[in-house]
Motif scaffolding. Structure first.
Motif, mmCIF file in Angstrom:
data_model
loop_
_atom_site.group_PDB
_atom_site.id
_atom_site.type_symbol
_atom_site.label_atom_id
_atom_site.label_comp_id
_atom_site.label_asym_id
_atom_site.label_seq_id
_atom_site.Cartn_x
_atom_site.Cartn_y
_atom_site.Cartn_z
ATOM 1 N N ALA A 111 2.263 8.399 -0.653
ATOM 2 C CA ALA A 111 2.840 7.409 0.507
ATOM 3 C C ALA A 111 4.213 7.079 0.376
ATOM 4 C CB ALA A 111 2.001 6.368 0.545
ATOM 5 N N LYS A 112 4.507 6.946 -1.017
ATOM 6 C CA LYS A 112 5.912 6.447 -1.219
ATOM 7 C C LYS A 112 6.949 7.620 -1.026
ATOM 8 C CE LYS A 112 8.849 4.046 -4.753
ATOM 9 N NZ LYS A 112 8.988 3.595 -6.203
ATOM 10 N N ARG A 113 6.679 8.706 -1.490
ATOM 11 C CA ARG A 113 7.382 9.925 -1.125
ATOM 12 C C ARG A 113 7.381 10.353 0.512
ATOM 13 N NH1 ARG A 113 5.363 15.635 -1.042
ATOM 14 N NH2 ARG A 113 6.998 16.947 -1.126
ATOM 15 N N ALA A 114 6.247 10.010 1.307
ATOM 16 C CA ALA A 114 6.296 10.361 2.494
ATOM 17 C C ALA A 114 6.996 9.384 3.436
ATOM 18 C CB ALA A 114 4.935 10.650 2.959
ATOM 19 N N LEU A 115 6.984 8.044 3.070
ATOM 20 C CA LEU A 115 7.224 6.807 3.895
ATOM 21 C C LEU A 115 8.121 5.961 3.207
ATOM 22 C CD1 LEU A 115 3.665 6.018 5.360
ATOM 23 C CD2 LEU A 115 5.159 7.710 6.316
ATOM 24 N N GLY A 116 8.495 6.062 2.124
ATOM 25 C CA GLY A 116 9.204 5.207 1.336
ATOM 26 C C GLY A 116 10.400 4.653 1.777
ATOM 27 N N TYR A 117 11.245 5.371 2.279
ATOM 28 C CA TYR A 117 12.513 5.085 3.075
ATOM 29 C C TYR A 117 12.208 4.264 4.258
ATOM 30 C CZ TYR A 117 15.299 7.836 -0.021
ATOM 31 O OH TYR A 117 15.732 8.505 -1.233
ATOM 32 N N GLY A 118 11.272 4.733 5.012
ATOM 33 C CA GLY A 118 10.868 4.097 6.312
ATOM 34 C C GLY A 118 10.119 2.619 5.800
ATOM 35 N N ALA A 119 9.546 2.399 4.729
ATOM 36 C CA ALA A 119 8.898 1.220 4.425
ATOM 37 C C ALA A 119 10.263 0.354 4.025
ATOM 38 C CB ALA A 119 8.051 1.438 3.226
ATOM 39 N N LEU A 120 11.058 0.883 3.480
ATOM 40 C CA LEU A 120 12.316 -0.130 2.918
ATOM 41 C C LEU A 120 13.073 -0.551 4.285
ATOM 42 C CD1 LEU A 120 14.262 -1.034 0.893
ATOM 43 C CD2 LEU A 120 15.483 0.944 0.867
ATOM 44 N N VAL A 121 13.234 0.214 5.172
ATOM 45 C CA VAL A 121 13.963 -0.150 6.561
ATOM 46 C C VAL A 121 13.053 -1.267 7.318
ATOM 47 C CG1 VAL A 121 14.801 0.440 8.790
ATOM 48 C CG2 VAL A 121 15.095 2.114 7.007
ATOM 49 N N LEU A 122 11.581 -1.019 7.192
ATOM 50 C CA LEU A 122 10.718 -2.052 7.781
ATOM 51 C C LEU A 122 11.233 -3.560 7.125
ATOM 52 C CD1 LEU A 122 8.543 -2.346 9.414
ATOM 53 C CD2 LEU A 122 6.758 -1.776 7.911
ATOM 54 N N LYS A 175 0.907 -1.183 0.154
ATOM 55 C CA LYS A 175 -0.141 0.024 0.041
ATOM 56 C C LYS A 175 0.788 1.227 -0.257
ATOM 57 C CE LYS A 175 -4.183 -1.900 0.171
ATOM 58 N NZ LYS A 175 -5.275 -1.728 -0.652
ATOM 59 N N VAL A 176 2.077 1.217 0.764
ATOM 60 C CA VAL A 176 2.854 2.309 0.892
ATOM 61 C C VAL A 176 3.630 2.595 -0.614
ATOM 62 C CG1 VAL A 176 5.116 3.458 2.005
ATOM 63 C CG2 VAL A 176 3.309 2.163 3.217
#
Length: 343
Positions: free
Chosen positions: A274-285, A267-268
């Motif tokens: 959402a990718k712009r706002a949370l993309g790096y965090g999602a990769l870490v996750l 979804k992110v």
């Protein structure tokens, strides 16, 4: 006859203490939040190691350890070092939470941030009581024929640690420059699906940690001694008892958690905003998820090596904290943090 005036607190005294409250970025408060997160990481490791080596009753008393804050042998005996360092680190987290409460009360104009700091202090106090109850109500102290009561307190203590971690993550994010000034994608409203699946992933992870805590404190970490198979040529155990059941539930939970997290990550990454706002965090996750799966397998393959088991518990906490952090950010996106209605 004149009576002397009684000394009273000036009505202007309390406002004077809080007259420097602002909703702007405070770099030193943010650094203090990061420092608290570093300390709780050490606390979680010490608590996990205490459980892994079964050192929870290295001392039969609480809050002192053998009647002292500096008991004999705690630096040379592994069980005493694990348990007493856990107690000392818990005390430091208590002091840090009080520091956050005072700092936010004096300098923070956002009411909800001050409320989070107050809740943090109360949860930390509750955590201390739960940890102490685990010791005081152990069967070695109450002379019972079972240890269900102490294990229940231990499980609640483990889950409470996740609540403390989540509150510290929320406070840290709320004090970042990015949050306060609405930078780097937080100025847009994210899709509802991202928010809902973030909540679902956070709840699923918390329940998985609950099951894992029950398994660890019941001594069922090796109730199923092979991985990925649970018995010869089968994913299903050949026999069942409580230990096998709770261990198998933890494995099934891991599959469910992985599926829910992958949907959340999809979804992110599937939404440009959402990718712009949370993309790096999602990769870490995603990286943390892969590491957690490996550590779970390693715990079995090494016959529950205490470091592997402790790291599995610690990375599980990181996984929950990261998921909660992304969900927290997703719900903040698009809000005008500096508006007069944001407090």
């Amino acid at each position: 006859m004149k009576y002397p005036k009684q000394a009273t607190c000036s009505p202007h005294f309390m406002p004077a203490l809080t007259q420097q409250r602002t909703d702007g970025y405070k770099p030193f408060l943010f650094l203090f939040c990061l420092f608290a997160l570093a300390w709780i990481t050490l606390l979680l490791f010490a608590g996990g190691m205490t459980t892994s080596i079964q050192a929870g009753m290295a001392f039969l008393d609480w809050p002192l350890s053998n009647g002292s804050i500096n008991p004999d042998g705690w630096l040379s005996e592994s069980d005493k070092m694990a348990e007493h360092s856990h107690r000392l680190l818990g005390m430091k987290i208590g002091l840090l939470s009080l520091g956050l409460l005072l700092w936010t009360y004096l300098r923070e104009s956002r009411k909800w941030v001050r409320t989070l700091a107050r809740i943090l202090v109360w949860v930390v106090i509750l955590q201390g009581v739960l940890g102490g109850s685990r010791v005081r109500f152990d069967q070695l102290n109450i002379m019972s024929d079972h240890n269900m009561l102490a294990q229940s307190f231990a499980v609640m203590h483990a889950c409470g640690a996740m609540v403390v971690l989540g509150l510290l993550v929320a406070l840290t994010l709320a004090n970042t420059r990015r949050w306060i000034e609405g930078r780097a994608g937080l100025d847009v409203v994210l899709p509802t699906g991202v928010k809902r699946w973030g909540i679902a992933a956070t709840i699923t992870l918390f329940l998985q940690i609950l099951v894992g805590a029950i398994m660890r404190h019941a001594g069922a970490g090796l109730a199923i001694a092979t991985f990925p198979l649970a018995s010869s040529n089968s994913l299903i155990p050949a026999y069942w008892n409580f230990g096998v059941s709770i261990h198998f539930a933890h494995r099934v939970g891991a599959v469910i958690v992985t599926a829910v997290l992958l949907i959340f990550l999809g979804k992110v990454w599937g939404s440009p905003a959402a990718k712009r706002a949370l993309g790096y965090g999602a990769l870490v996750l995603a990286l943390i998820l892969g590491l957690q799966i490996f550590l779970g397998a390693l715990t079995i393959w090494t016959v529950k090596n205490p470091y592997a088991a402790t790291l599995h518990q610690l990375v599980g906490a990181f996984l929950l904290a990261s998921t909660w952090g992304l969900t927290f950010l997703a719900h903040h996106s698009g809000r005008a943090t500096n508006s007069p209605h944001s407090n």
